[in-house]
Design a protein around this motif. Structure first.
Motif, PDB file in Angstrom:
ATOM      1  N   GLY A 158     -40.016  -9.743  -7.322  1.00 25.26           N
ATOM      2  CA  GLY A 158     -38.617 -10.261  -7.698  1.00 25.26           C
ATOM      3  C   GLY A 158     -37.901 -11.317  -7.108  1.00 25.26           C
ATOM      4  N   PRO A 159     -36.891 -11.777  -7.499  1.00 24.82           N
ATOM      5  CA  PRO A 159     -36.560 -13.183  -7.178  1.00 24.82           C
ATOM      6  C   PRO A 159     -36.159 -13.408  -5.497  1.00 24.82           C
ATOM      7  CG  PRO A 159     -35.033 -11.985  -8.826  1.00 24.82           C
ATOM      8  CD  PRO A 159     -36.082 -11.251  -8.454  1.00 24.82           C
ATOM      9  N   ARG A 160     -35.616 -12.181  -5.117  1.00 26.57           N
ATOM     10  CA  ARG A 160     -35.526 -12.486  -3.476  1.00 26.57           C
ATOM     11  C   ARG A 160     -37.022 -12.614  -2.780  1.00 26.57           C
ATOM     12  NH1 ARG A 160     -32.057  -7.354  -1.321  1.00 26.57           N
ATOM     13  NH2 ARG A 160     -31.059  -6.765  -3.263  1.00 26.57           N
ATOM     14  N   GLU A 161     -37.789 -12.001  -3.098  1.00 28.97           N
ATOM     15  CA  GLU A 161     -39.135 -12.194  -2.511  1.00 28.97           C
ATOM     16  C   GLU A 161     -39.785 -13.712  -2.883  1.00 28.97           C
ATOM     17  OE1 GLU A 161     -38.267  -9.748  -4.485  1.00 28.97           O
ATOM     18  OE2 GLU A 161     -38.612  -7.898  -3.363  1.00 28.97           O
ATOM     19  N   ILE A 162     -39.690 -13.721  -4.012  1.00 26.33           N
ATOM     20  CA  ILE A 162     -40.314 -15.326  -4.155  1.00 26.33           C
ATOM     21  C   ILE A 162     -39.328 -16.325  -3.547  1.00 26.33           C
ATOM     22  CG2 ILE A 162     -40.594 -16.912  -6.332  1.00 26.33           C
ATOM     23  CD1 ILE A 162     -41.037 -14.515  -8.075  1.00 26.33           C
ATOM     24  N   VAL A 163     -38.229 -16.376  -3.504  1.00 29.33           N
ATOM     25  CA  VAL A 163     -37.289 -17.444  -2.912  1.00 29.33           C
ATOM     26  C   VAL A 163     -37.635 -17.197  -1.480  1.00 29.33           C
ATOM     27  CG1 VAL A 163     -35.070 -18.090  -2.447  1.00 29.33           C
ATOM     28  CG2 VAL A 163     -35.422 -17.437  -4.628  1.00 29.33           C
ATOM     29  N   ALA A 164     -37.750 -16.115  -1.054  1.00 31.88           N
ATOM     30  CA  ALA A 164     -38.268 -16.155   0.425  1.00 31.88           C
ATOM     31  C   ALA A 164     -39.296 -16.830   0.769  1.00 31.88           C
ATOM     32  CB  ALA A 164     -38.161 -14.601   0.968  1.00 31.88           C
ATOM     33  N   GLU A 165     -40.411 -16.527   0.248  1.00 33.16           N
ATOM     34  CA  GLU A 165     -41.634 -17.070   0.340  1.00 33.16           C
ATOM     35  C   GLU A 165     -42.016 -18.527   0.078  1.00 33.16           C
ATOM     36  OE1 GLU A 165     -45.688 -16.888   1.593  1.00 33.16           O
ATOM     37  OE2 GLU A 165     -44.436 -15.258   1.680  1.00 33.16           O
ATOM     38  N   TYR A 166     -41.274 -19.179  -1.002  1.00 29.22           N
ATOM     39  CA  TYR A 166     -41.475 -20.414  -1.299  1.00 29.22           C
ATOM     40  C   TYR A 166     -40.158 -21.351  -1.275  1.00 29.22           C
ATOM     41  CZ  TYR A 166     -45.503 -18.436  -3.412  1.00 29.22           C
ATOM     42  OH  TYR A 166     -46.699 -17.891  -3.671  1.00 29.22           O
ATOM     43  N   GLY A 167     -38.984 -20.715  -0.938  1.00 30.40           N
ATOM     44  CA  GLY A 167     -37.848 -21.485  -0.805  1.00 30.40           C
ATOM     45  C   GLY A 167     -37.003 -21.727  -2.131  1.00 30.40           C
ATOM     46  N   SER A 168     -36.091 -22.404  -2.231  1.00 28.71           N
ATOM     47  CA  SER A 168     -35.427 -22.786  -3.437  1.00 28.71           C
ATOM     48  C   SER A 168     -34.595 -24.009  -3.256  1.00 28.71           C
ATOM     49  CB  SER A 168     -34.309 -21.474  -3.825  1.00 28.71           C
ATOM     50  OG  SER A 168     -33.145 -21.633  -3.187  1.00 28.71           O
ATOM     51  N   ARG A 169     -33.710 -24.539  -4.051  1.00 29.35           N
ATOM     52  CA  ARG A 169     -32.931 -25.659  -3.953  1.00 29.35           C
ATOM     53  C   ARG A 169     -32.030 -25.495  -2.749  1.00 29.35           C
ATOM     54  NH1 ARG A 169     -30.236 -27.075  -9.202  1.00 29.35           N
ATOM     55  NH2 ARG A 169     -29.121 -25.040  -8.720  1.00 29.35           N
ATOM     56  N   ASP A 170     -31.439 -24.226  -2.518  1.00 28.44           N
ATOM     57  CA  ASP A 170     -30.521 -23.953  -1.600  1.00 28.44           C
ATOM     58  C   ASP A 170     -30.716 -23.485  -0.525  1.00 28.44           C
ATOM     59  OD1 ASP A 170     -28.539 -25.041  -3.574  1.00 28.44           O
ATOM     60  OD2 ASP A 170     -28.449 -22.931  -4.545  1.00 28.44           O
ATOM     61  N   ARG A 171     -32.149 -23.078  -0.301  1.00 34.56           N
ATOM     62  CA  ARG A 171     -32.655 -22.115   0.772  1.00 34.56           C
ATOM     63  C   ARG A 171     -34.212 -22.665   1.107  1.00 34.56           C
ATOM     64  NH1 ARG A 171     -33.266 -15.814   1.541  1.00 34.56           N
ATOM     65  NH2 ARG A 171     -34.593 -15.909   3.270  1.00 34.56           N
ATOM     66  N   ALA A 172     -34.132 -22.928   2.375  1.00 37.51           N
ATOM     67  CA  ALA A 172     -35.671 -23.260   2.936  1.00 37.51           C
ATOM     68  C   ALA A 172     -36.687 -22.264   2.863  1.00 37.51           C
ATOM     69  CB  ALA A 172     -35.581 -23.924   4.334  1.00 37.51           C
ATOM     70  N   PRO A 173     -37.932 -22.330   2.448  1.00 36.66           N
ATOM     71  CA  PRO A 173     -38.893 -21.353   2.447  1.00 36.66           C
ATOM     72  C   PRO A 173     -38.978 -20.564   3.941  1.00 36.66           C
ATOM     73  CG  PRO A 173     -39.901 -23.586   2.401  1.00 36.66           C
ATOM     74  CD  PRO A 173     -38.474 -23.815   2.287  1.00 36.66           C
ATOM     75  N   THR A 174     -39.506 -19.420   3.855  1.00 35.66           N
ATOM     76  CA  THR A 174     -39.612 -18.561   4.957  1.00 35.66           C
ATOM     77  C   THR A 174     -40.888 -17.704   4.688  1.00 35.66           C
ATOM     78  OG1 THR A 174     -37.381 -18.146   5.543  1.00 35.66           O
ATOM     79  CG2 THR A 174     -38.727 -17.016   6.903  1.00 35.66           C
ATOM     80  N   PRO A 175     -42.025 -18.570   4.642  1.00 30.91           N
ATOM     81  CA  PRO A 175     -43.328 -17.738   4.164  1.00 30.91           C
ATOM     82  C   PRO A 175     -43.576 -16.635   5.258  1.00 30.91           C
ATOM     83  CG  PRO A 175     -43.618 -20.113   4.915  1.00 30.91           C
ATOM     84  CD  PRO A 175     -42.396 -19.956   5.092  1.00 30.91           C
TER      85      PRO A 175
END
Length: 175
Positions: A111-128
């Motif tokens: 899901g989007p939450r999991e992908i954004v957490a692992e890889y980050g987004s424009r607004d959030r740094a990744p937390t692999p």
């Protein structure tokens, strides 16, 4: 993230496992992969960012049945200009090939939450959390799988021999 691991050079294991029924072969491999995937899963859960605890709870191990292989082969054949019958044949072949192997999936939902957490987004740094868990275990996993494979094959062969002996004894008593 999809990682494919191939173990080569295990001729003795391959020959020994070939003597087992195909269902036993798959269950032996699945047991080994799940057991060796547990440390990766547990580490990923520990490393998952904890805002609500949601992410850590989605990390799991599950068998991959290759359910999309046939659909992908069907679509690829049609896209390449093949007929529907050729596409159907390609789909059947892909599904059969997927059933003959053993794959497991280790990780969170896609899901989007999991992908954004692992890889980050424009607004959030990744937390692999998945990549570090894999990196920590990938060096030893192949040797561990090879060792476990040989042990599981020997157990399965002993179980078959014991079952055959019990069946032979039962048939001897009946006659």
């Amino acid at each position: 993230m999809k990682v494919t691991v191939r173990v080569e050079g295990l001729k003795e294991c391959r020959d020994a496992i070939a003597s087992l029924p195909s269902a036993t072969q798959r269950s032996v491999m699945r047991r080994i992969l799940v057991a060796r995937g547990e440390p990766i899963k547990n580490m990923a859960k520990r490393l998952a960012p904890v805002d609500t605890g949601f992410l850590a709870n989605t990390v799991r191990i599950q068998k991959n049945t290759g359910g999309g292989a046939g659909r992908a082969a069907f679509a690829a054949t049609l896209a390449a200009g093949g007929s529907r019958s050729a596409a159907g044949s390609a789909a059947r072949s892909a599904n059969q090939a997927a059933k003959s192997g053993v794959e497991i999936f280790i990780g969170p939902n896609a899901g989007p939450r999991e992908i954004v957490a692992e890889y980050g987004s424009r607004d959030r740094a990744p937390t692999p959390f998945m990549r570090p868990a894999w990196d920590a275990h990938k060096g030893t996993i192949l040797n561990d799988v090879a060792k476990d494979l040989w042990e599981e094959i020997q157990k399965a062969i002993r179980r078959r021999e014991k079952k055959a002996a019990k069946l032979a004894a039962a048939q001897g008593v009946e006659e």
